[in-house]
Design a protein around this motif. Structure first.
Motif, short mmCIF file in Angstrom:
data_model
loop_
_atom_site.label_atom_id
_atom_site.label_comp_id
_atom_site.label_asym_id
_atom_site.label_seq_id
_atom_site.Cartn_x
_atom_site.Cartn_y
_atom_site.Cartn_z
N SER A 87 -16.72 10.63 1.78
CA SER A 87 -15.77 11.43 1.00
C SER A 87 -15.91 11.10 -0.48
CB SER A 87 -14.34 11.13 1.45
OG SER A 87 -14.17 11.46 2.80
N ILE A 88 -16.04 9.82 -0.77
CA ILE A 88 -16.16 9.41 -2.17
C ILE A 88 -17.50 9.85 -2.74
CG2 ILE A 88 -16.33 7.38 -3.67
CD1 ILE A 88 -14.12 6.14 -2.00
N GLU A 129 -12.01 12.81 -8.28
CA GLU A 129 -11.63 14.21 -8.16
C GLU A 129 -10.93 14.71 -9.42
OE1 GLU A 129 -8.76 15.30 -5.09
OE2 GLU A 129 -9.69 17.28 -5.20
N LEU A 170 -2.09 12.18 -1.77
CA LEU A 170 -1.26 10.99 -1.57
C LEU A 170 0.15 11.37 -1.12
CD1 LEU A 170 -2.28 8.64 -4.50
CD2 LEU A 170 -2.72 8.33 -2.08
N LYS A 210 -11.41 0.63 6.05
CA LYS A 210 -11.50 0.41 4.61
C LYS A 210 -12.11 1.58 3.85
CE LYS A 210 -11.47 -4.56 4.79
NZ LYS A 210 -12.29 -5.75 4.78
N LEU A 211 -12.16 2.72 4.46
CA LEU A 211 -12.59 3.90 3.70
C LEU A 211 -11.32 4.61 3.23
CD1 LEU A 211 -15.46 5.22 5.96
CD2 LEU A 211 -15.55 3.59 4.08
N CYS A 212 -11.50 5.63 2.42
CA CYS A 212 -10.31 6.30 1.94
C CYS A 212 -9.69 7.15 3.06
CB CYS A 212 -10.61 7.15 0.70
SG CYS A 212 -11.60 8.59 1.01
N ASN A 213 -8.49 7.61 2.85
CA ASN A 213 -7.77 8.31 3.92
C ASN A 213 -8.00 9.82 3.91
OD1 ASN A 213 -5.88 5.83 3.08
ND2 ASN A 213 -5.66 6.27 5.25
N PHE A 214 -9.02 10.26 3.19
CA PHE A 214 -9.23 11.71 3.05
C PHE A 214 -10.61 12.10 3.56
CE2 PHE A 214 -7.26 10.07 -0.99
CZ PHE A 214 -5.97 10.08 -0.48
N ARG A 270 -11.65 17.61 -12.42
CA ARG A 270 -10.73 18.63 -12.94
C ARG A 270 -10.60 18.50 -14.45
NH1 ARG A 270 -6.17 18.13 -8.21
NH2 ARG A 270 -7.50 18.96 -6.58
N VAL A 297 0.82 -1.21 0.00
CA VAL A 297 0.00 0.00 0.00
C VAL A 297 0.86 1.26 0.00
CG1 VAL A 297 -0.30 -0.07 2.50
CG2 VAL A 297 -1.91 1.18 1.12
N PRO A 340 -9.82 2.51 -2.07
CA PRO A 340 -10.67 3.70 -1.99
C PRO A 340 -9.95 5.02 -2.26
CG PRO A 340 -10.33 2.75 0.18
CD PRO A 340 -9.75 1.79 -0.80
N ASN A 341 -8.67 5.10 -1.88
CA ASN A 341 -7.95 6.36 -2.13
C ASN A 341 -7.89 6.65 -3.62
OD1 ASN A 341 -7.44 6.79 0.51
ND2 ASN A 341 -5.40 5.92 0.49
N ASP A 343 2.05 9.99 2.11
CA ASP A 343 3.44 9.50 2.15
C ASP A 343 4.23 10.19 3.26
OD1 ASP A 343 2.98 7.87 0.00
OD2 ASP A 343 3.72 9.28 -1.50
N ARG A 396 -19.15 12.44 -1.97
CA ARG A 396 -19.07 13.87 -2.27
C ARG A 396 -18.38 14.13 -3.60
NH1 ARG A 396 -18.50 15.85 3.46
NH2 ARG A 396 -20.58 16.66 3.78
N ARG A 397 -17.29 13.41 -3.82
CA ARG A 397 -16.56 13.58 -5.09
C ARG A 397 -17.46 13.20 -6.26
NH1 ARG A 397 -14.59 17.01 -5.22
NH2 ARG A 397 -14.87 17.46 -3.04
N GLU A 414 -13.16 15.63 3.81
CA GLU A 414 -13.31 17.03 3.43
C GLU A 414 -13.83 17.79 4.63
OE1 GLU A 414 -15.56 16.93 -0.20
OE2 GLU A 414 -14.19 15.36 -0.89
N ASN A 462 0.77 4.16 -2.76
CA ASN A 462 0.51 5.56 -2.45
C ASN A 462 1.55 6.45 -3.10
OD1 ASN A 462 -1.74 5.07 -0.96
ND2 ASN A 462 -0.67 5.04 1.01
N ARG A 486 -14.85 7.35 11.52
CA ARG A 486 -14.86 6.73 10.19
C ARG A 486 -14.50 5.26 10.29
NH1 ARG A 486 -14.83 9.44 5.38
NH2 ARG A 486 -13.17 8.21 4.46
N TYR A 488 -11.24 7.69 -4.94
CA TYR A 488 -11.51 9.08 -4.56
C TYR A 488 -10.77 10.05 -5.49
CZ TYR A 488 -11.33 13.28 -1.60
OH TYR A 488 -11.44 14.55 -1.11
N LEU A 489 -9.47 9.79 -5.66
CA LEU A 489 -8.68 10.71 -6.48
C LEU A 489 -9.06 10.62 -7.95
CD1 LEU A 489 -5.31 10.27 -4.65
CD2 LEU A 489 -6.78 12.27 -4.63
N PRO A 512 -19.91 3.44 0.30
CA PRO A 512 -20.03 3.56 1.76
C PRO A 512 -19.29 4.76 2.33
CG PRO A 512 -18.75 1.61 1.14
CD PRO A 512 -19.35 2.15 -0.10
N ASP A 513 -18.37 5.32 1.59
CA ASP A 513 -17.53 6.39 2.11
C ASP A 513 -18.07 7.76 1.68
OD1 ASP A 513 -15.56 8.16 2.77
OD2 ASP A 513 -13.91 6.88 2.10
#
Lengths: 898, 161
Positions: free
Chosen positions: A375-376, A343, B78, B45-49, A347, A292, A335-336, B82, A378-379, B51, A296, B42, A339-340, A372-373
C-alpha cells in the motif's frame, strides 16, 4: 442474553462449528434449509417465535456463504408483526438479505411508512434504520417528506432525529430532488445549532452530501460550521461521553472540515481568521503519542485539517508548515501515518508553490518505494509520478526502472506504464528517452503495451539525429541471448529502417544484420513475423551492390511464407518477393518511412482516460480539477524559444514536444532536428498543442478525449511499415498546414460517441476544447459545457448560441465573452424534451484567437435515446401485448439463406 | 461513505457482513473472496489500508478477527479506523470483554449494535454510553415481551385446566 430461549439456533450454530470439513457443513446446512423450507410451507402452524428463529437461521446460513433463495418473504412479513421482538428481527434480517433493488421491498413500503409516522419511537428507529440502509428511489419518493418532518420535529427525541438525518441522507443520494433546496437551506442551518452532538454528527454528514452538490444554497451554514469546529477544537462545553481518547468527537471534527472543503472559499474576514486560528491550533498541537488509538484519532483530525488548509489556499507560510509536517510524517515508523503522509503530499502537488519544497523529500520518497508494505509502495509511486518534471525526470525514471526488476507483479504494469509516460513527457533528451523505453521492454516486456513501442518508433522516425543511435542500441539488445518478443519487434523494425546508416561500422553489414535478426526468428509468434519480413525486405533494398547469397537466403524465406496460412504474412511475403525482383521500383516503395503526423501520445491519453474513469464526486477530486490549470502552468517548463510565435520553430509543430525540449536545451542543434529542409510558411496560429497542452486540455475537461483520428489501428498499420495509402495520407497535413484552425479528431465521430455516453469531448482544436457532461432524468436533462482554453493567451469574442429544434426547450446559462489563458469555463445547459423527434439541437460556437475568427456548428448530443427510460413489465402485461402484434405490417418475417 | 462492513476470521470465516451500497448476491460473494485473500495475507506491522478496485479498504485485526470497512478513495482513512475501534469498544462493553464466540452465537446482536453505530454507511453516534443505554432498553423490551408471552401462556393454561 437474548439467545437464551432460542436454543434451536444455538444448537444449529454449534453443529455447524463442529463439522470436520466443508462437506459435512454443507450436509448440515442443507438439512437445516430443508427443515426451514418445510416449516415455512405450512406457515399456519408457525408461532411468531418460531418464525423469528427460522429467519435468524436463514441469516446465519446466508452469512456462511450459502445461497438462500427462499424465505425472503417471511423475513419481510415479520416487519409488520405487532410486537417488538419479531418486528426487530424482520427489520434486521430484511436489511441484511435484500438490497435496494429487490422487489419484495416494495411490499414493505407501506408498513415501513406506518412505523415512521406512528407514535412508537422504537418502531420509528427500526424503520428509519432500514430505509437508511437499503432504501432506494421508491422509498425516497414516498418517504422523504415524513423523514424530514421527524428530523426537524421538536417533539422527537435525539435518538430518532439522528437516524432521520442519516436516513434522509440516503434518500437524497438516491434522488436529490427529494430535498427542496429553497425550503431546506434554512432548516439545515438551524439543525447546525443542535445541542445534542449525536444529532449534530448525523446532520453534519447530511450537510456534506448537500453541499457537495450545491454549495451556493448553503452559504448560511458556513459560519456555523466554523463555530462548531472552534467549539470542538477548543474542547468547550463538550460532554465527557463525546470525547474519544481525550479528543472531542474526532468524527464530528472531520465531517465539519469536510463540509467546509466544499465551499470554494471563506469570504468573511472574521470567519476566515477564526477558522485559520483553529486550523493552526490543530496543525501545531498534534503530537505522536504512544497510544495507537489516540494517535489515530488525533491524526484523523490533523489530516483533514491539512486537506482544508490546502483547499483554502492558505498563505505560503502555513503551506510550508503543512509540507514540513508531511515531510516528517513520511519518515515516521507508524505505517499509517507514513501512508497518509505520502498520499497527502500527492494531493499537495496540486497546490502552487510547494513543489520545490516537496522535491527536497525526494530521497525519502524513493526509500518508500522499497517499503515492505505494498500500500505504501503504491502511494510512493503515485507521488513520484506526480512530482516528476523536467528537472528530476532522469533521477525518478531511472529509480523506477531499477525498482522494476524487484517489484511485485501486482505493481509492474502500473510501474512500467508510469515510467514510459514520464520518460515521454519529461525527457531531457531523446536518446535518453529511447534508452529508457528499450530498458523498459528489456526488463518488463510483458507489461509494455504496443502503444509504448509504437511511440518509440514514431519518435525515431521523426527525428533523424536519433536514428543511428537507436539502430546501434537495437543492435546491442539483439546480441543478448534471450530477449522479449517486443524487443525483437522494435529492434527488427529500427534496424530494417535505419540499420543501413551504420553500414560502415563493423558488425552492421546487411548480412550481419540479417543474421542477427533472423536468429530470433524461430522464437517469435505470428504477430512478429510480418515485421521481420519487412525488415528483411528493407535490408535487401539497402544492400548495394546486391549480394546474391543474402538475396537467396531472403528469397527462400519469402518463398516459404508465400503459402503461409496467415493472410498478412502471406501477402507481405508474396509482395516483397515480387517487388525485390523488380529492382528500381523496390527502392521507391521500400524507401524510408515518412515522418508521422503529430498525434497525441496514446499512452498519455490512456492515462488520462483512466484518471477520468475513476473521477468521483469528492472534495479532493473537485478541487484537483479546479486547480489543475494552475498546477500545469507551473509545471509548464517550456522555455522561451519554444514559444509558438517563433517562426524557426514552425516545423516543430509536426514533431512532438520532447524535441522542442532538446532544442531549447541545445539551441545550436536546432538545424539538426529538422534538417529535411522543407520551407514552412509562418503559421499565424500557434503550433498544434504540445504535450503539456494536451494534458491540460483533457484533464481539465472531464470527458475522455476522442480517439477517432488517432485510432490505434492506424498506428499499428503505419508502424508496421506496410506500404499503404495510409502512409500517403499521413503526409497530407504536412503539406496542407494552412492558416485556418483545424479541428482535432472527427467531429462527427465525437458526436456519435456522445450520443451513447454522457461525458466526453464534443469538439477540440488547437485553441479550445469543448467537453460535455450530461445528466438525464425523464424528459429533462442538464448538460454542462466545459470550455477549456488550451493556450497561454485569452480567447476573445466567445459566443455560444443554441439553435434548438422545435421539440426541445433549451436554456444555456451565460457564456463569458473571454476565456482566460489555460482556464476552463463551465456553462450549464438545461434541456427539456416536449415530444419525440429525431431533430438535433445545434450549438453555434465562435471565438476569436489573435486575428483569426473561428466558428463551428456542433450538433449537441441531446438525442432521443437520452430521454428514454427503462420500465419493468411483468410477463402478464408483456405477453398479451406481444401476441397482439400479429401479421404485417406490425410483424414481418423473412427467411434468409446463408 | 462506507460501502460495506466485513468481519472475517483468520480462517476466512465470515462473521458479519453489512452492505450499504447495492451489491448483488454474486458480487457480495466475490467481494468477500477477493478481500479475504488480500487482507488475511497481509503481514503484521503494515498499515491498515489496502487499495482495492478504486476503493480503500480500512481494516484492523483484533485477536483472530479482522474488521474491514470499504470506503471511497477521498474519504478519511483514519476516521474510519476510529469507527472500527469505536465499534469494537462498544461490543466489548456490551458483551463484557468480547471474544469471537460471542459474535458467533450472538451474531444477530452484532448486527443490531452495528445499526446503532452506522446508518447509510455514515457514522451515527459517538457516545458509547448512549448506545449501551439504548441497547439495554431494547433487551429489556424483548425480555418483557417474552415474560408477557409466558404469563399469558400460563393464564391460558390455568383457564383451560
Amino acid at each position: 442474553m437474548a439467545l437464551s430461549g432460542m436454543r434451536g439456533l444455538s444448537v444449529f450454530i454449534s453443529d455447524v462449528r463442529n463439522c470436520q470439513n466443508k462437506e459435512q457443513e454443507r450436509l448440515r446446512v442443507d438439512k437445516e434449509l430443508g427443515n426451514v423450507r418445510t416449516r415455512f410451507k405450512n406457515e399456519k402452524g408457525l408461532s411468531p417465535y418460531e418464525k423469528k428463529k427460522y429467519v435468524w437461521k436463514m441469516l446465519y446460513i446466508y452469512m456462511l456463504g450459502y445461497d438462500v433463495d427462499f424465505g425472503h418473504m417471511e423475513a419481510v412479513s415479520l416487519i409488520s408483526a405487532p410486537k417488538y421482538p419479531e418486528k426487530q428481527v424482520g427489520y434486521i434480517v430484511t436489511a441484511c438479505l435484500l438490497n435496494e433493488n429487490h422487489d419484495f421491498l416494495r411490499l414493505a413500503i407501506n408498513t415501513v411508512r406506518n412505523d415512521i409516522i406512528g407514535r412508537n419511537e422504537t418502531f420509528q428507529c427500526l424503520a428509519l434504520t432500514l430505509v437508511g440502509n437499503i432504501g432506494g428511489r421508491e422509498f425516497a419518493e414516498s418517504l422523504a417528506a415524513d423523514v424530514q418532518k421527524l428530523l426537524i420535529s421538536s417533539s422527537c427525541r435525539p435518538l430518532v432525529r439522528k437516524k432521520a438525518a442519516l436516513c434522509l441522507l440516503r434518500l437524497y443520494r438516491k434522488n436529490p430532488d427529494v430535498v427542496n433546496v429553497d425550503g431546506w437551506a434554512d432548516r439545515m442551518a438551524q439543525l447546525l445549532d443542535e445541542r445534542d452532538l449525536g444529532v449534530l454528527t448525523s446532520s453534519m454528514s447530511l450537510l456534506v452530501a448537500l453541499v457537495s452538490n450545491n454549495h451556493e444554497a448553503y452559504w448560511s451554514c458556513l459560519p456555523k460550521c466554523v463555530k462548531t469546529l472552534e467549539r470542538l477544537a477548543r474542547n468547550q462545553d463538550i460532554p465527557q461521553e463525546y470525547t474519544y481518547y481525550g479528543i472531542p468527537s474526532p468524527w464530528l471534527q472531520v465531517k465539519t472540515m469536510r463540509a467546509l472543503q466544499y465551499f470554494p472559499t471563506v469570504e468573511d474576514p472574521n470567519t476566515r481568521r477564526s477558522l485559520f486560528e483553529v486550523l493552526q491550533r490543530i496543525l501545531m498541537g498534534t503530537d505522536v503519542v504512544k497510544n495507537v488509538n489516540k494517535n489515530n484519532a488525533s491524526h484523523a483530525v490533523l489530516f483533514e485539517a491539512l486537506a482544508l488548509v490546502m483547499h483554502l489556499d492558505a498563505e505560503k507560510e502555513m503551506m510550508s508548515q503543512c509540507v514540513a509536517l508531511l515531510g516528517k510524517f513520511i519518515a515516521v515508523r507508524e505505517p499509517n501515518i507514513r501512508y497518509l503522509g505520502l498520499e497527502n503530499m500527492t494531493r499537495m502537488l496540486m497546490v502552487t508553490d510547494v513543489q520545490d519544497i516537496i522535491k527536497r523529500h525526494q530521497a525519502q520518497i524513493i526509500t518508500s518505494l522499497k517499503d515492505p508494505d505494498i500500500s505504501i509502495r503504491r502511494r510512493a509511486l503515485d507521488l513520484l509520478y506526480g512530482m516528476c518534471d523536467v528537472s528530476n525526470a532522469k533521477d525518478i525514471v531511472e529509480e523506477l526502472l531499477q525498482y522494476l526488476s524487484s517489484a511485485d507483479f501486482a505493481m509492474r504494469e502500473e510501474l512500467s506504464l508510469k515510467a514510459a509516460i514520464l520518460a515521454e513527457k519529461f525527457a531531457p533528451d531523446l536518446s535518453w528517452y529511447v534508452d529508457v523505453i528499450l530498458q523498459l521492454i528489456d526488463k518488463a516486456g510483458d507489461f509494455v503495451s504496443d502503444d509504448i513501442w509504437f511511440r518509440v518508433v514514431q519518435f525515431v522516425t521523426n527525428n533523424e539525429d536519433l536514428q543511428s543511435y537507436a539502430a546501434a542500441k537495437a543492435r546491442e539488445y539483439l546480441n543478448k541471448p534471450a530477449i522479449h518478443e517486443t524487443m525483437v519487434k522494435v529492434s527488427a523494425y529500427i534496424l530494417g529502417e535505419y540499420g543501413h546508416l551504420l553500414a560502415r561500422r563493423p558488425g552492421y553489414s546487411p548480412k550481419e544484420l540479417f543474421t542477427i535478426i533472423h536468429e530470433k526468428h524461430p522464437t517469435v509468434s505470428t504477430s512478429t513475423i510480418p515485421i521481420l519480413l519487412s525488415s528483411y525486405a528493407k535490408i535487401l533494398m539497402h544492400t548495394q551492390p546486391p549480394e546474391p547469397e543474402l538475396q537467396n537466403q531472403i528469397w527462400t524465406i519469402f518463398n516459404k511464407y508465400e503459402s503461409c496460412i496467415d493472410v498478412e504474412i502471406q501477402q507481405r511475403a508474396a509482395e516483397y518477393f515480387a517487388l525485390s525482383r523488380k529492382g528500381a521500383s523496390l527502392m521507391d516503395i521500400l524507401a524510408e518511412m515518412p515522418k508521422f503526423p503529430e498525434r497525441q501520445s496514446a499512452l498519455i491519453r490512456k492515462a488520462e482516460d483512466a484518471e477520468v474513469d475513476t473521477a468521483e464526486q469528492s472534495a479532493i477530486k473537485l478541487r484537483a480539477q479546479q486547480q489543475m490549470s494552475t498546477a500545469l502552468v507551473v509545471t509548464d517548463q517550456r522555455p522561451p524559444n519554444g514559444m509558438p510565435a517563433q517562426p524557426s520553430i514552425g516545423p516543430l509543430s509536426l514533431v512532438k514536444v520532447p524535441s522542442e525540449t532538446v532544442d531549447s536545451q541545445n539551441p545550436g542543434d536546432q538545424g539538426l532536428t529538422h534538417p529535411n529542409g522543407v520551407v514552412y510558411k509562418e503559421d499565424p496560429q500557434p503550433p498544434s498543442q504540445d504535450i503539456i497542452g494536451d494534458l491540460l486540455g483533457t484533464l481539465s475537461i472531464e470527458g475522455p478525449p476522442g480517439a477517432v483520428a488517432q485510432s490505434p489501428q492506424s498506428a499499428t498499420y503505419e508502424a508496421e511499415g506496410a506500404p499503404s495509402a495510409a502512409d500517403a495520407a499521413a503526409l497530407v497535413p504536412v503539406g496542407e498546414e494552412s492558416g485556418s484552425v483545424q479541428p482535432i479528431g472527427n467531429i462527427n465521430e465525437r458526436f456519435y460517441a456522445l450520443c451513447l455516453k454522457d461525458s466526453g469531448v464534443l469538439y477540440e482544436d488547437p485553441n479550445i476544447q469543448i467537453g460535455i457532461k450530461a445528466e438525464w432524468r425523464a424528459h429533462q436533462g442538464r448538460l454542462v459545457l466545459f470550455l477549456g482554453n488550451k493556450n497561454t493567451a485569452s480567447l476573445g469574442s466567445v459566443q455560444a448560441l443554441i439553435l434548438p429544434p422545435t421539440h426541445l426547450k433549451m436554456e444555456l446559462s451565460l457564456v463569458p465573452e473571454t476565456i482566460p489563458p489555460r482556464a476552463q469555463v463551465q456553462c450549464p445547459l438545461e434541456v427539456m424534451n416536449l415530444r419525440p423527434s429525431r431533430d438535433v439541437a445545434v450549438l453555434d460556437f465562435s471565438y476569436k484567437f489573435g486575428p483569426t475568427m473561428v466558428n463551428v456548428k456542433l450538433r449537441l448530443p441531446a438525442v432521443l435515446n437520452k430521454f428514454l427510460q427503462p420500465i419493468t413489465v411483468s410477463p402478464e402485461e408483456f405477453f398479451p401485448q406481444w401476441r397482439s402484434l400479429s401479421g404485417p405490417p406490425l410483424k414481418l418475417q423473412e427467411v434468409v439463406c446463408i | 461513505m462506507i460501502h460495506f462492513v466485513l468481519l472475517i476470521s483468520r480462517q476466512g470465516k465470515v462473521r458479519l457482513t453489512k452492505w450499504y451500497s447495492p451489491y448483488s448476491q454474486k458480487e457480495r460473494s466475490k467481494v468477500i473472496r477477493e478481500l479475504s485473500g488480500i487482507v488475511l495475507n497481509r503481514g503484521p506491522k503494515l498499515c491498515n489500508f489496502v487499495e482495492w478496485r478504486g476503493h480503500r479498504v480500512v481494516y484492523r485485526r483484533y485477536a483472530g478477527l479482522y474488521f474491514c470497512m470499504c470506503i471511497d478513495e477521498a474519504d478519511n482513512e483514519l476516521e474510519v479506523l476510529d469507527i472500527i475501534h469505536h465499534f469494537v469498544e462498544i461490543l466489548d462493553r456490551y458483551f463484557g470483554s468480547v471474544c469471537e464466540l460471542d459474535l458467533i452465537f450472538n451474531f444477530h446482536k452484532a448486527y443490531y449494535i452495528l445499526d446503532e453505530v452506522l446508518i447509510a454507511g455514515e457514522f451515527q453516534e459517538s457516545s458509547k454510553r448512549t448506545i449501551i443505554r439504548l441497547l439495554s432498553t431494547h433487551d429489556s423490551m424483548v425480555e418483557m415481551a417474552k415474560e408477557e408471552a409466558t404469563s399469558i401462556g400460563n393464564m391460558i393454561a390455568q383457564v383451560t385446566k
